[in-house]
Scaffold this motif. Structure first.
Motif, mmCIF file in Angstrom:
data_model
loop_
_atom_site.group_PDB
_atom_site.id
_atom_site.type_symbol
_atom_site.label_atom_id
_atom_site.label_comp_id
_atom_site.label_asym_id
_atom_site.label_seq_id
_atom_site.Cartn_x
_atom_site.Cartn_y
_atom_site.Cartn_z
ATOM 1 N N THR A 36 -28.293 10.065 27.105
ATOM 2 C CA THR A 36 -29.694 9.911 26.221
ATOM 3 C C THR A 36 -30.652 11.006 26.745
ATOM 4 O OG1 THR A 36 -29.529 7.612 26.669
ATOM 5 C CG2 THR A 36 -31.752 8.280 26.322
ATOM 6 N N THR A 66 -28.823 8.131 22.327
ATOM 7 C CA THR A 66 -29.797 9.059 21.371
ATOM 8 C C THR A 66 -29.906 10.246 21.881
ATOM 9 O OG1 THR A 66 -31.736 8.989 20.089
ATOM 10 C CG2 THR A 66 -31.870 7.982 22.290
ATOM 11 N N VAL A 96 -30.006 10.391 31.801
ATOM 12 C CA VAL A 96 -31.101 10.168 31.238
ATOM 13 C C VAL A 96 -31.772 11.575 31.279
ATOM 14 C CG1 VAL A 96 -32.945 9.099 30.412
ATOM 15 C CG2 VAL A 96 -31.033 7.873 31.441
#
Length: 285
Positions: A36, A66, A96
């Protein structure tokens, strides 16, 4: 116990105390690493990170959650990882990287929470999932040989995640910390006869995801966004007429403002962080 890979090369392990959580991983299942970031896909950054990971653990399954988070938007990243990680098997490693402070004194950290492992910068991006087991990543034997000051996604987080997926316990990455940064998602607050909420995110369809829950609305309500009143709560998008603004309980459990077959965000001209007012007859608080 964490699975072991017979091809794993010896690494210096960080000494750690007992009392840490042991993640049980089914060795019959392929290990998963999710990514992410706010890198987008027009540059090679994500592909390079995947190359680093595959060079360490070629059999891992890589999943993109994403890469279209708004640049530098730590809050959006925290919201997305909170609402997505639980759909993956326990033992999954989540990278992340929304990291406006890359190359500064901000710490790289690894964490264990709800049976999952997380790797990212200590800037609040993991706020929504952090419990009490986090580690300052200092063991540079798990980094790439040369670490740049501008791409820790490649040089620190990707290789560390690859090694963790191969069986290195997060406790071996560095000392345990308790002062990790938290930036909790904003909560609705009552101001007199109204409730004030916030836009957490605008999705690809232009749906305005708020921090309101169904219980905040009561039996009768008026939501005001950019001065426009919204009084209808639909069970699905198709219940509304095309072009009609309405509220709906979205898949994340938060109330969304939507426009059937259109962009509510464009029509209302709102973005993440915008204020939302709710007038309600009866609500649970």
């Amino acid at each position: 116990m964490l699975r072991k890979d017979r091809h794993h090369r010896r690494q210096h392990l960080w000494p750690h105390r007992c009392g840490c959580v042991t993640i049980k991983v089914d060795a019959s299942h392929q290990m998963i690493i999710t990514l992410t970031t706010d890198f987008g896909l027009s540059d090679p950054f994500v592909g390079i990170m995947k190359g680093v990971i595959l060079g360490i653990t070629p059999s891992v399954q890589l999943v993109d959650i994403t890469h279209d988070i708004r640049s530098y938007d730590i809050l959006e990243a925290a919201f997305l990882i909170e609402t997505t990680y639980g759909y993956f098997p326990e033992g999954t490693v989540h990278i992340v990287v929304v990291d406006p402070g890359v190359g500064s004194a901000r710490r790289p950290i690894a964490a264990v929470s709800h049976g999952h492992r997380f790797v990212g910068p200590d800037n609040g991006v993991l706020s929504a999932i952090l419990e009490n087991e986090a580690y300052h990543i200092e063991n540079n034997s798990f980094f790439l040989k040369h670490v740049s000051r501008t791409f820790h996604g490649r040089d620190v987080f990707a290789p560390v995640a690859g090694h963790v997926a191969r069986g290195i316990p997060v406790q071996s990455l560095g000392p345990r910390i308790f002062d990790f940064i938290r930036h909790p998602l904003p909560k609705p607050c009552r101001e007199g006869a109204r409730i004030v909420g916030t836009v957490l995110r605008v999705d690809k369809f232009g749906n305005v995801i708020t921090n309101l829950r169904r219980t905040d609305l009561g039996s009768e309500f008026t939501i005001r966004v950019a001065g426009l009143p919204i009084t209808r709560l639909c069970a699905s998008f198709s219940q509304a007429d095309p072009g009609q603004l309405f509220a709906v309980e979205g898949s994340t459990g938060y109330i969304e403002i939507a426009l059937n077959q259109g962009s509510a965000a464009d029509q209302l001209r709102v973005a993440r962080g915008a204020e939302i007012e709710v007038e309600t007859v009866s609500a649970n608080h």
